[in-house]
Scaffold this motif. Structure first.
Motif, short mmCIF file in Angstrom:
data_model
loop_
_atom_site.label_atom_id
_atom_site.label_comp_id
_atom_site.label_asym_id
_atom_site.label_seq_id
_atom_site.Cartn_x
_atom_site.Cartn_y
_atom_site.Cartn_z
N TRP A 141 0.96 -1.17 0.02
CA TRP A 141 -0.04 -0.01 -0.14
C TRP A 141 0.85 1.25 0.15
CZ3 TRP A 141 1.28 2.80 4.43
CH2 TRP A 141 1.75 2.23 5.32
N LEU A 142 1.97 1.26 0.35
CA LEU A 142 2.86 2.50 0.36
C LEU A 142 2.90 3.36 -0.85
CD1 LEU A 142 5.95 1.89 2.43
CD2 LEU A 142 4.42 3.67 2.86
N PRO A 143 2.91 2.69 -2.20
CA PRO A 143 3.03 3.40 -3.30
C PRO A 143 1.61 4.33 -3.67
CG PRO A 143 3.79 1.21 -3.77
CD PRO A 143 3.30 1.05 -2.44
N TYR A 144 0.69 3.91 -2.80
CA TYR A 144 -0.66 4.65 -2.86
C TYR A 144 -0.97 5.44 -1.78
CZ TYR A 144 -0.51 0.71 -5.94
OH TYR A 144 -0.15 -0.27 -6.96
N ARG A 151 2.35 9.25 -5.29
CA ARG A 151 1.90 9.74 -6.78
C ARG A 151 2.12 8.76 -7.70
NH1 ARG A 151 5.41 13.72 -10.51
NH2 ARG A 151 3.70 15.05 -11.65
N PHE A 152 1.04 8.48 -8.25
CA PHE A 152 1.09 7.24 -9.17
C PHE A 152 -0.07 7.45 -10.39
CE2 PHE A 152 -1.88 6.63 -5.47
CZ PHE A 152 -3.23 6.37 -6.29
N PRO A 153 0.46 6.75 -11.66
CA PRO A 153 -0.97 7.02 -12.65
C PRO A 153 -2.07 6.03 -12.23
CG PRO A 153 1.13 5.47 -13.24
CD PRO A 153 1.36 6.01 -11.99
N LEU A 154 -3.22 6.39 -12.86
CA LEU A 154 -4.28 5.54 -12.58
C LEU A 154 -4.24 4.55 -13.61
CD1 LEU A 154 -7.29 8.16 -12.48
CD2 LEU A 154 -6.03 7.06 -10.52
N PRO A 199 -5.30 1.53 -8.88
CA PRO A 199 -4.35 0.12 -9.28
C PRO A 199 -4.42 -0.67 -7.90
CG PRO A 199 -2.90 2.32 -9.27
CD PRO A 199 -4.50 2.58 -9.29
N TRP A 200 -4.46 -0.08 -6.52
CA TRP A 200 -4.45 -0.81 -5.24
C TRP A 200 -5.92 -1.69 -5.52
CZ3 TRP A 200 -4.66 1.13 0.45
CH2 TRP A 200 -4.33 0.09 1.14
N GLN A 201 -7.03 -0.94 -5.97
CA GLN A 201 -8.04 -1.86 -5.76
C GLN A 201 -8.35 -2.78 -6.62
OE1 GLN A 201 -10.62 -1.96 -4.05
NE2 GLN A 201 -12.82 -2.42 -5.03
N LEU A 202 -7.72 -2.65 -7.82
CA LEU A 202 -7.49 -3.82 -8.77
C LEU A 202 -6.82 -4.90 -8.24
CD1 LEU A 202 -6.97 -2.24 -12.44
CD2 LEU A 202 -8.91 -2.96 -11.02
N GLU A 203 -5.56 -4.51 -7.53
CA GLU A 203 -4.66 -5.75 -6.88
C GLU A 203 -5.61 -6.56 -5.76
OE1 GLU A 203 -1.30 -3.97 -5.05
OE2 GLU A 203 -0.88 -3.02 -7.09
N PHE A 252 -12.60 6.41 -5.63
CA PHE A 252 -12.74 5.18 -6.03
C PHE A 252 -13.37 4.18 -4.73
CE2 PHE A 252 -9.38 6.80 -8.63
CZ PHE A 252 -9.83 6.35 -9.93
N SER A 253 -13.85 2.90 -5.09
CA SER A 253 -13.94 1.96 -4.08
C SER A 253 -12.61 1.55 -3.75
CB SER A 253 -14.73 0.83 -4.64
OG SER A 253 -16.11 1.09 -4.49
#
Length: 510
Positions: A141-144, A151-154, A199-203, A252-253
């Motif tokens: 979770w740290l990247p998000y 800071r990350f791309p959707l 991206p975290w939700q997709l994971e 997002f969810s």
């Protein structure tokens, strides 16, 4: 501050508010209601240095010790057991340690607004586990994490057109298009609609049978990531996408419990979104036309999702700030001012009482006006309020957000709605800002609440709101019991309150 200190302060605030009483045995000494034991802290808005008394004297408690003590006290006090909450409290402490280490290796964003959104290392000052991240390893979770200056791309999906469920009409469609441009979204194949994703939700949902089946039969395609990053804001699941001339938010969810709730965009909230947001937007427009206030509502314009994964893949679009800001003003998250985690206008205020009066004038009247004339209860707590300041740091505008938390009086009831308003505005919000000001300028502490009382009276005198007179004479205010709520596993929306001394009460009140 250390990770233990960051984690202990909000837990102590909860324990002392909800399950202890002043012992009358010296400053900072409290008697725990479950066992009768004595707990001593260095008193203040952020209590520190917990010590427990036994036959041999006072003994300091680590955060681990404090979690064990809290669990034991709540078992005795409530008669209920709970193995989940102690784990959440430990997770919150571990998360803070990971965030502190990550921040030491990163640079804070240059934009003052983004920096304020990403500054909350402690978080909710009256929650036992404000930084818990679902018990997952920090690397997941740290990247998000906004607190790590993430800071990350959707991520982007293509959803077959016959599987789309969306509401919001033209305004939402325009914002989705703006979002795609600002995020650098990839092109969408014919017959499909663009669906942004966290991206975290997709994971987190990668093993979902519904999503696996949709990918297999072509209802859902993976397009990759955008070319421009966004900034996660204080809520963790909302991403800010700024551009040279415009900006937009995407919410997002996120199937992770953060504070009291798993942060999904729930179906019932989404289905009520347009009606609620429209009511708030219309009320703000009427208030601005009538009073000339600069207060603004950043509208939740609509949502888009997949019919087969309604909550899992939902994304809501929110208006950006730039279209609403008064010229030359800089927006800041109110919670960041209260926590004091970034240098701000409170530190450099030459006239702190004047600054406080300006703050009150921007925040209080619009919240009262929406309730009095339009039956709208804003959740005007610290994380839903932005305060815009001019070049001197003086508050010149308040901006409010989050239709999910809004209540409408015809549905919630006037008394219940007013209680919620008072908790969010006064207990959660104004008390914390006043406390932060008094911490920095101790000599003004006695002037802050009389000034706040004057602002509430001014509104009542001009517009007539009976609840204000009751508020200013009430001996207590409602304090939310987040510790007991989580211990008893109550629904996050089922707020329960304990009485707190009312700082707004007039000295001559009966």
């Amino acid at each position: 501050m250390t990770a233990d200190e960051y984690a202990a302060a909000p837990l102590l605030n909860c324990l002392l508010r909800e399950a202890a009483d002043p012992a009358g045995d010296g400053d900072g000494v409290h008697r725990l209601r479950g066992s009768g034991r004595l707990l001593r802290v260095r008193a203040g808005r952020r209590p520190t240095g917990p010590e427990l008394r036994d036959a041999d004297g006072w003994h300091p408690l680590s955060h681990t010790d404090l979690v064990k003590l809290t669990a034991d006290e709540l078992r005795r006090y409530t008669g209920a057991t709970n193995d989940e909450l102690p784990a959440e409290m430990a997770d919150s402490r571990a998360a803070i340690g990971a965030l502190l280490a990550a921040r030491a290796a990163t640079t804070a964003p240059a934009d003052p607004y983004v920096r304020s959104e990403q500054s909350l290392l402690m978080g909710h000052p009256h929650h036992p586990a404000p930084k818990a991240r679902g018990g997952a390893p920090a690397r997941s979770w740290l990247p998000y994490a906004p607190e790590a200056h993430g800071r990350f791309p959707l991520a982007f999906l293509a959803l077959r057109a016959d599987q789309v469920h969306e509401e919001g009409g033209a305004p939402a469609a325009e914002l989705f298009g703006e979002l795609a441009d600002l995020a650098g979204a990839p092109p969408v194949p014919p017959g499909y609609v663009l669906l942004p994703a966290h991206p975290w939700q997709l994971e987190l949902t990668s093993a979902s049978p519904e999503l696996l089946a949709a990918h297999a039969d072509g209802r859902l395609l993976r397009l990759g990531t955008g070319t421009r990053p966004g900034w996660p804001t204080a809520s963790v699941r909302t991403v800010y996408l700024p551009g040279p001339e415009s900006d937009v938010f995407a919410k997002f969810s996120l199937d992770v419990r953060i504070t009291n709730d798993v942060r999904r965009l729930w179906r019932h909230d989404l289905l009520a979104l347009r009606r609620t947001d429209a009511a708030v937007a219309a009320a703000f427009a009427a208030v601005r036309a009538r009073s000339g206030t600069t207060a603004a509502w950043t509208a939740d314009r609509g949502y888009r999702t997949a019919s087969f994964a309604f909550e899992e893949l939902a994304v809501m679009v929110r208006e950006g700030l730039r279209a609403h800001l008064v010229p030359g003003a800089t927006p800041l998250l109110a919670a960041a001012l209260a926590e004091g985690s970034v240098p701000g206008p409170l530190d450099r205020a030459a006239d702190p009482v004047g600054w406080w009066r300006a703050y009150l004038r921007q925040v209080v009247p619009p919240v009262l006006e929406l309730f009095a004339r339009h039956g709208v209860v804003l959740e005007a707590h610290l994380q839903n309020t932005l305060i815009a300041v001019d070049g001197c740091g003086t508050p010149v505008q308040a901006l409010f957000r989050d239709a999910e938390g809004v209540k409408l009086v015809p549905e919630t009831g006037r008394a219940q709605g007013w209680q919620r308003l008072v908790y969010c505005l006064v207990v959660n919000h104004l008390s914390e800002i006043a406390g932060a000001l008094a911490d920095r300028h101790p000599g003004i502490a006695g002037e802050l609440w009389p000034a706040a009382r004057e602002e509430f009276r001014r509104y009542d005198a001009a517009h007539g709101l009976p609840e204000v007179r009751e508020l200013l004479s009430a001996p207590t205010l409602p304090g939310k019991t987040n510790l007991l709520l989580r211990w008893t596993r109550a629904d996050g929306a089922a707020a329960r309150y304990v009485p707190l001394a009312n700082p707004l009460r007039a000295p001559d009140a009966p």
